[in-house]
Scaffold this active site. Structure first.
Site, PDB file in Angstrom:
ATOM      1  N   THR A  34      39.982  40.630  23.091  1.00 39.80           N
ATOM      2  CA  THR A  34      39.114  41.238  24.112  1.00 39.80           C
ATOM      3  C   THR A  34      39.680  40.981  25.502  1.00 39.80           C
ATOM      4  O   THR A  34      39.652  41.852  26.380  1.00 39.80           O
ATOM      5  CB  THR A  34      37.681  40.669  24.003  1.00 39.80           C
ATOM      6  N   GLU A 226      38.776  47.394  17.633  1.00 40.70           N
ATOM      7  CA  GLU A 226      38.370  47.344  16.213  1.00 40.70           C
ATOM      8  C   GLU A 226      38.822  48.608  15.473  1.00 40.70           C
ATOM      9  O   GLU A 226      38.051  49.245  14.755  1.00 40.70           O
ATOM     10  CB  GLU A 226      36.845  47.189  16.087  1.00 40.70           C
ATOM     11  N   GLN A 256      40.313  41.916   8.941  1.00 39.08           N
ATOM     12  CA  GLN A 256      38.879  41.911   9.234  1.00 39.08           C
ATOM     13  C   GLN A 256      38.255  43.292   9.041  1.00 39.08           C
ATOM     14  O   GLN A 256      37.222  43.606   9.619  1.00 39.08           O
ATOM     15  CB  GLN A 256      38.636  41.411  10.662  1.00 39.08           C
TER      16      GLN A 256
END
Length: 778
Positions: A34, A226, A256
């Site tokens: 981030t 993501e 993930q």
């Protein structure tokens, strides 16, 4: 500018400084992705890129808000406001409002939520006179959603004979007609659902080249967070918008990718380098969050997946404690272990509750954990769902049970009188309420005396009301002899609740059934536990009192300091110093539904990886040897994921309470068993670092029988019937549920010997010694 760039390490700095061209940042857990995204946007703006030309797509509004705030502190809030930043749905809704007229929609079109679209589909099914048990509106809604996300429009559906045949085979030949009617009705109402926001954007960019060109020129720099969670529809939009300038930066971690059930396609990130020419690949491999033990253990598990991108996550953090693996006999024991170790760790280190998180695979697992935390008076909060006893299906069952105890309980009656549906509508209920108020009687009494009460309802409705009253009275008769588990099992079946919930085969419906199963499991556990109390029967009244206290405590006290309980899917992106991953058993985690294909099993493994990498200091893995399933104790096997972790990172605890029940025979009659004849060979004892009372003897994982296991009749943990009368008034004892206490009185003979004990946490209890799980400690 130099100031914020100096906060990045070398691996983070490189992608931040690349201005043009396609790039992928493969970011391991806790590696600061981030921060890189945020600083990259700030750097582009410092390089003269107009914020109006930057599009940043995130998966949550929270993530977009936080990034915008960080960017504002670097470049100023007025410039940051000009960024196109938000979720896929929010950004594309903004575009669609501007271009709506091209698709025949008004610019102020309505966005239907799930409930709105569900109601519309249900009414279409009714209008078409279709069997609502075959055309269940939630299943139809789910099917339409999957069509839209796969870019199968109504036109494409009717040109695809395979889809039509599949729906015909599923006994839903009118599926296409419902889909068409739904789309037409939405259009007529000037409404789009969530899936339309992606589908219509694709339509806009495909059918109108001038619109595509406009937004390609607008969004010269595109960043996607993501990326591993994007579905096919999202992928195509990003691909189309970035096609002209190819200044696209995607960030993600294939390890993930855990949202396949929502349509996420891991191939989007795996194949990114094939989609664009001259892609620069950056890897963020330094984990700033977790200890070496946690990082290395997570690496050893994800390494078992065949479908993955190459990266080696590492950390410069301390070695840290080993990951603790704990075996419990039952799920209730597992809950008690979790609660007691949280309590002890918290007390020893003066930690806040917010340092602890408990993660589980399914929401139903929270019940045993919640019960244990409440008994320890540890505040907690359920995330992403209601507290167990506040869930609709649980309240439905409890309302029936409350009505059995107290037929005057009007709230309970109103909740269940027409659920499952019995044809007793609101008009009838209004008439009953008026009559009850006028006669100053309960609604239930009015129903029982409906002829005398002069309530104007037709004969069919009268019969339905009388049948309902008779059913409740039959439950009251059973309540006189049955314990709470037997009664609740009968009520859920006889009332039609089980049949009603079984109709819904969507994931939400399956979850509701799991929750009811878990409630029954809790009742069975309650009944077993109450057997120890001499003055207890395990009755419905006792259980409802227990639950009433529980639900009072469940209310959010507004205290921010609480233990977090959530499913692993919800934990993504979060971090906690201490993390408990519970229910690590085959068919639970990994889920029984993931055993059909390698891709599904690998997704479950990625889910476990996500869970483990939430921990900063200490991770606990717990499993039970048996769990209640529909009131029956079912044996469980440890999850394969525990075995897949390199054992050098584990510390496996063998609980002392290895056997809980007395054997029928005295083990002495068989003589000594030679060590060579022991069936399971004990492993060498591992060295245990002293970390306080939360720890027990540690052995390597393969141990199934500890070296020091003695027959129950000679162990300190036996029930009092094996104390040979040595238990005396004044003795200090320890109990698995009530903690430590002092014996006040002993009375009775033979199998009926009782002890009155004053427990520190449980108060004064009278225990039947043949059942009691007591350990004399002084």
């Amino acid at each position: 500018m130099e100031k914020y760039l100096s906060q990045l390490n070398e691996a983070q700095l490189a992608p931040t400084l690349q201005k043009d061209g396609p790039m992928i940042i493969i970011a391991g857990a806790g590696s600061g992705k981030t921060r890189v995204l945020t600083y990259r946007i700030a750097y582009l703006m410092h390089q003269g890129v107009d914020p109006f030309n930057i599009l940043s797509l995130t998966f949550t509004n929270k993530a977009a808000r936080e990034m915008k705030e960080r960017i504002a502190t670097i470049v100023g809030s007025s410039e940051a406001k000009n960024l196109w930043m938000g979720t896929f749905h929010s950004v594309f809704a903004k575009i669609l409002r501007v271009e709506a007229d091209k698709l025949g929609f008004p610019s102020n079109f309505t966005i239907y939520d799930t409930q709105d679209s569900g109601r519309l589909i249900a009414s279409i099914i009714k209008e078409m006179n279709l069997d609502k048990d075959i055309y269940k509106y939630k299943q139809v809604q789910s099917r339409i959603s999957s069509y839209k996300n796969s870019l199968i429009t109504v036109h494409a559906y009717f040109k695809n004979p395979e889809l039509i045949e599949a729906d015909t085979m599923a006994r839903r030949p009118r599926m296409g007609d419902i889909y068409k009617a739904y789309v037409d009705r939405c259009f007529k109402a000037g409404a789009m659902d969530f899936d339309d926001l992606l589908l219509k954007t694709n339509e806009l960019l495909t059918r109108f080249p001038e619109v595509l060109m406009k937004y390609q020129n607008r969004f010269k720099y595109i960043l996607v967070d993501e990326y591993q969670d994007t579905n096919h529809s999202q992928y195509l939009i990003v691909r189309a918008l970035s096609d002209k300038f190819q200044n696209i930066c995607v960030v993600g971690d294939d390890a993930q990718s855990i949202y396949a059930f929502r349509g996420a396609n891991i191939n989007n990130i795996l194949n990114f380098q094939k989609d664009y020419e001259g892609v620069n690949v950056y890897r963020l491999e330094q984990n700033y969050r977790s200890t070496k033990n946690i990082v290395n253990a997570a690496n050893s598990i994800i390494d078992k997946n065949q479908t993955k991108l190459d990266k080696i996550v590492w950390t410069a953090n301390d070695e840290g404690e080993k990951i603790i693996v704990h075996r419990s006999l039952t799920d209730a024991d597992e809950g008690r272990y979790v609660a007691s170790t949280i309590f002890e760790t918290k007390m020893q280190n003066q930690l806040p509750n917010s340092d602890f998180a408990i993660l589980y695979r399914t929401n139903a697992q929270s019940r045993a954990i919640e019960d244990a935390l409440r008994k320890r008076e540890i505040p907690y909060r359920i995330y992403g769902g209601l507290s167990f006893y506040q869930r609709k299906e649980i309240k439905d069952v409890l309302s029936y049970l409350r009505l059995i105890i107290n037929p005057a309980d009007e709230e309970a009656l109103k909740r269940v009188i027409n659920f499952p549906p019995r044809g007793i509508g609101q008009t009838t209920m209004d008439k009953l309420t008026v009559a009850a108020n006028s006669y100053k009687r309960s609604i239930f009494e009015v129903i029982k005396n409906i002829d005398k009460a002069n309530v104007k309802v037709n004969s069919g409705t009268k019969t339905k009301l009388q049948d309902f009253a008779t059913m409740i009275e039959s439950f009251q008769v059973l309540n006189q002899t049955a314990d709470v588990f037997e009664l609740a099992e009968h009520v859920t079946k006889s009332s039609g609740l089980i049949k009603e919930f079984n109709k819904d085969t969507t994931p939400e419906g399956v979850t509701r059934m799991e929750n009811i199963e878990e409630l029954l499991n809790g009742m069975k556990d309650f009944v077993e536990g109450q057997k120890e109390l001499a003055d207890s029967t395990g009755s419905l009244a006792e259980f409802l009192e227990d639950v009433a206290l529980a639900t009072d405590l469940d209310a959010d006290k507004g205290d921010a300091d609480h233990v977090a309980l959530m499913t692993i899917h919800l934990a993504k992106g979060l971090e906690f110093p201490y993390v408990y991953i519970v229910g690590l058993e085959e068919d639970l985690f990994p889920s029984a539904m993931s055993m059909n294909m390698r891709s599904e099993l690998e997704e479950e493994r990625r889910l476990f990886y996500v869970a483990l990498t939430r921990a900063e200091k200490q991770a606990y893995l717990t499993y039970a040897l048996s769990r209640y399933r529909w009131g029956k104790l079912v044996d469980s096997d440890p999850s394969r994921f525990i075995e897949e972790i390199d054992e050098q990172y584990l510390e496996v605890l063998t609980p002392k309470e290895e056997l809980r029940r007395n054997p029928m025979l005295d083990a002495d009659i068989f003589g000594d068993v030679p060590p060579t004849k022991i069936r399971y060979k004990p492993a060498k004892q591992a060295v245990v670092k002293k970390k306080g009372p939360a720890k027990q003897e540690a052995t390597k994982f393969q141990v199934t029988t500890p070296k020091n296991l003695k027959p129950v009749s000679k162990s300190g943990n036996s029930s009092v019937s094996s104390f040979d009368g040595n238990l005396a008034v004044g003795n200090k004892v320890k109990h698995i549920r009530f903690g430590t206490g002092e014996v006040l009185k002993i009375e009775g003979t033979g199998a009926d010997v009782k002890a009155e004990i004053d427990f520190q946490h449980g108060g004064v209890k009278k225990l039947l010694l043949r059942f009691a799980k007591l350990e004399v400690i002084g």
